[in-house]
Enzyme design. Sequence first.
Site, PDB file in Angstrom:
ATOM      1  N   GLU A  79       0.954  -1.255  -0.136  1.00  0.00           N
ATOM      2  CA  GLU A  79      -0.013  -0.060   0.073  1.00  0.00           C
ATOM      3  C   GLU A  79       0.844   1.284   0.097  1.00  0.00           C
ATOM      4  OE1 GLU A  79      -3.606  -0.603   2.223  1.00  0.00           O
ATOM      5  OE2 GLU A  79      -4.396   1.472   1.831  1.00  0.00           O
TER       6      GLU A  79
ATOM      7  N   GLU B 271      -2.047   0.451  13.608  1.00  0.00           N
ATOM      8  CA  GLU B 271      -2.950   0.791  12.847  1.00  0.00           C
ATOM      9  C   GLU B 271      -4.311   0.731  13.760  1.00  0.00           C
ATOM     10  OE1 GLU B 271      -3.470  -1.320   8.992  1.00  0.00           O
ATOM     11  OE2 GLU B 271      -4.802   0.121   8.274  1.00  0.00           O
TER      12      GLU B 271
HETATM   13  C1  BGC Z   1      -5.143   2.825   4.948  1.00  0.00           C
HETATM   14  C2  BGC Z   1      -5.474   3.738   5.779  1.00  0.00           C
HETATM   15  C3  BGC Z   1      -6.604   4.717   4.971  1.00  0.00           C
HETATM   16  C4  BGC Z   1      -7.771   3.450   4.587  1.00  0.00           C
HETATM   17  C5  BGC Z   1      -8.859   4.494   4.104  1.00  0.00           C
HETATM   18  C6  BGC Z   1      -6.329   1.974   4.576  1.00  0.00           C
HETATM   19  O1  BGC Z   1      -5.943   0.954   3.837  1.00  0.00           O
HETATM   20  O2  BGC Z   1      -4.027   2.045   5.559  1.00  0.00           O
HETATM   21  O3  BGC Z   1      -4.592   4.162   6.787  1.00  0.00           O
HETATM   22  O4  BGC Z   1      -6.812   6.067   5.459  1.00  0.00           O
HETATM   23  O5  BGC Z   1      -7.373   2.486   4.080  1.00  0.00           O
HETATM   24  O6  BGC Z   1      -9.850   3.323   3.684  1.00  0.00           O
END
Ligand code: BGC
Length: 879
Positions: free
Chosen positions: A461, A741
């Site tokens: 990501e 997270e």
């Molecule tokens: C990210 C987040 C992001 C979110 C929004 C995720 O996959 O890691 O931090 O803001 O998606 O949907």
Amino acid sequence: MLAVQRVQGNFQSPLIGAIGPIHFSWAITSDGRDVYQQSYQLQVAEYEDFSTVAYDSGMVSSEQSIGIHVHGFTFQEGRQYWVRVKVVTTDGRCSPFSEPLHIITAFTSRNWTAQFVAVDSKKETSEARYLRKDVHLSRVPIRAMAYTSALGLYEFSINGEVIGDDLFTPGWSDYKKRVLYQSRDITAYLQKGSNCLGALVGVGWYAGEIGFECNRNFYGDRTAFFCQIDLEYADGTIEQLGTDGTWRWAESPILFSEIYDGETYDANREATGWNQPGYRDDSWKSVQELPGMSDRLEPYDGMTVGVVQELAAVQHIVTPHGEHVIDFGQNLTGWVKFKVQGMKGEEVVIRHAEVLDADGNFYTENLRSAKQTIRYTLKGGPQETFHPHFSFQGFRYICLDVYPGTIELENFTAQVIHSRFDEIGGFSSSNALLNRLQHNIIWSLKGNFLDIPTDCPQRDERLGWTGDAQMFVPTAAFLADTWAFFSKWLRDLVLEQRSDGAVSNVVPNVIMDQGMIDGVVGDTFGSSAWGDAATIVPWTMYLAYGDSAILERQYESMKGWVEFIRGNATDGLIWEKSFSFGDWVALDAQEGSYLGATPVGLVSTAYYVRSTQILAQSAKILGKTADANLYADLAEKIKEAFRSRFIGSEGKPKARTQTACVLSLVFNLLLEWQKEPTVELLSTLIKENDGHLTTGFVGTPFICQALSEHGRLSEAYDLLLKQDYPSWLYQVERGATTIWEHWDGIKPDGSMWSPDMNSFNHYAYGAVGSWLYTSIAGLRIDEEYPGYKKVIVAPHIGGGLTTAEAFHHSPYGKIATSWKIIDRVVEFYLSIPPNTSAHLVLEGSDLLDGDFDLSVFTRTDSAFMAEIGSGEYHLRYIR
Ligand code: BGC
């Protein structure tokens, strides 16, 4: 001693690649109190020794030391300058000239004589390529400037020497719209006679795999290099060299290099001397010119990336599965530099991970498809050293799948890589766990500031999620010098913004399809609390630096975003129809859901108010009176609509969620009488959850603030200092070295949150940092006097802490404060720089003594207040 320090251009020093008007700033240091700047003198020279001065402002009578423009002088493009400043202060002293600021100006637009040159067009390759060209110089130039870039990532060398130590150049931008170039003085690298210009080019963000959809070739499928060299000779002649169809390319030892997946390098394929003059490149292939591509070139305007720190390996672990794992003691972003000795053809294979699982085995499932694997083939003979070139990893641990010889810790070093910001802020207290949280916040900042602000640095990501950035930006701006970093990213945000004003959820935008989220079709544009980065990031930069240039530049984008919302809101007021992420990953979400229980419409409408208010304030600052009135009025109307739609007759949110209360309170959406019932509800909801939070991305940054600003300081401390799940300190107790997270990234029973989205280096929840600095230490920006021209100092002592201290290098200079409490007696210290003042609010009952005249204080029932000028102050009072 009076001195001028930190002279900056566009808040950078040196300022490399400047275009357009430059705004200067400087800080003053002085040992006196109540010192202000009375006048300044700014000089510009074309040589560092200032033997001739190209511009002299003369003594200008002004207190202003931020946002200074030179009048009547134009910085020429493609030149070098030095700028120095001296000041006279109100106590009648005159400083010496400062150390000079070095500036290299770039080109706004230019008819480049060089062209981008591409290697072959194998669509699926992840190989890096060598490019080279010998050039002959009949004499040595007095000045040589190189402008270099790539479609991909590059390392540029002259006569075998790599130029500069910037990594991941040219930086990540939307390459379809703009490609950045580096500007460098290369005079010292060139010689009379033969010279070799060389480049190693990898696929990087341009042509490698990028985004969670794992697309390749998002911007193009042919990597290419660009280099233009301007030579200036003593007799004034100018010569230009650069990439063209006569350059040659060949395969390199980098057989594979991808941002997510790591690098494969066969040292036996190194072409010795390939970037030295005279190397025989007859067997190399011809490059192909890419006409027109150079039109996209713009100078690099961000914060350069490099190796900023090195960490030694701390432990060699043999896991229950028998894996040989090395622990660096810190989750980080970068790569491992290792030494190895062995036979030709032997291999090293290293994988990277952030955590070990409950049994102590190497855990990589949360990386999803990212391989983070380094493969190195030895050439044999003496010890060999390697680190990757065009791939970075998020890791604390490495697993040596294959490694010839004995594993010695000294042969492994973690090189920490990020944008080279100065660490300008800090916080510590008597609570060791809180200090660890602060440490983790800084390391998640480091881990996710690599040219752009990313969500995470490890899985497939690593994207510029707008929501994460806007939530964290106040904390980041306190800790790090981030103007250039965010200024670049905001330019890209504008480029990605749709014509209807919608902001993409990630910048640069590489997501084509958001997919379904909880059964709802996601959108790649226009989520509330994400798109609001368009207003909140420039506004935060304005407040932190006190320079309205960023508002000026971003104004149309800010307005576009607000107008996009207005167009999508029912009656232009309640925004609940389109897709938004809501209180992302809140704990009050239903089982298996990402979206928290707070109605998305409430979150969206609350943010609509926030952005509209910022827009109105910005319009006022920029002198756009009609807009200022229009949007101030609109904000009031949205607030009213918010109250009738989301607040019940008892004055509290109808939705019984912590985040609903938090946003209503902190975004000031309530009538006065509604605040107490709302904070009471918040307090009840926390109690109902056994004293814990349930908030997600949206509510978490502000929950302590919502409590402390509404008479619940001790509850804010209780929440902050909770150690059991879910809480900030729970993860600290679990040994976290960066911010997770998820509150339950690792659950109390040792199991993990679903591997599909479980980063251990995600700064979003680190946004609580702001509360540590503004409430515990009590350093706040007065919005009427941004840039800390006036600082509000109002520490909130509590939580059983006996000491707390914080510092911040504002554009005016260093602010530092500390308090220590023993038996209700507080020892308080404050230092504020010249040319600023402080509004001091101390909660207590009696002043005891201090090293200044205490009659400046006025008092209320529970606090003392004073306006003080620059200097250092000590004071004791009873709390
Ligand atoms: C990210 C987040 C992001 C979110 C929004 C995720 O996959 O890691 O931090 O803001 O998606 O949907």
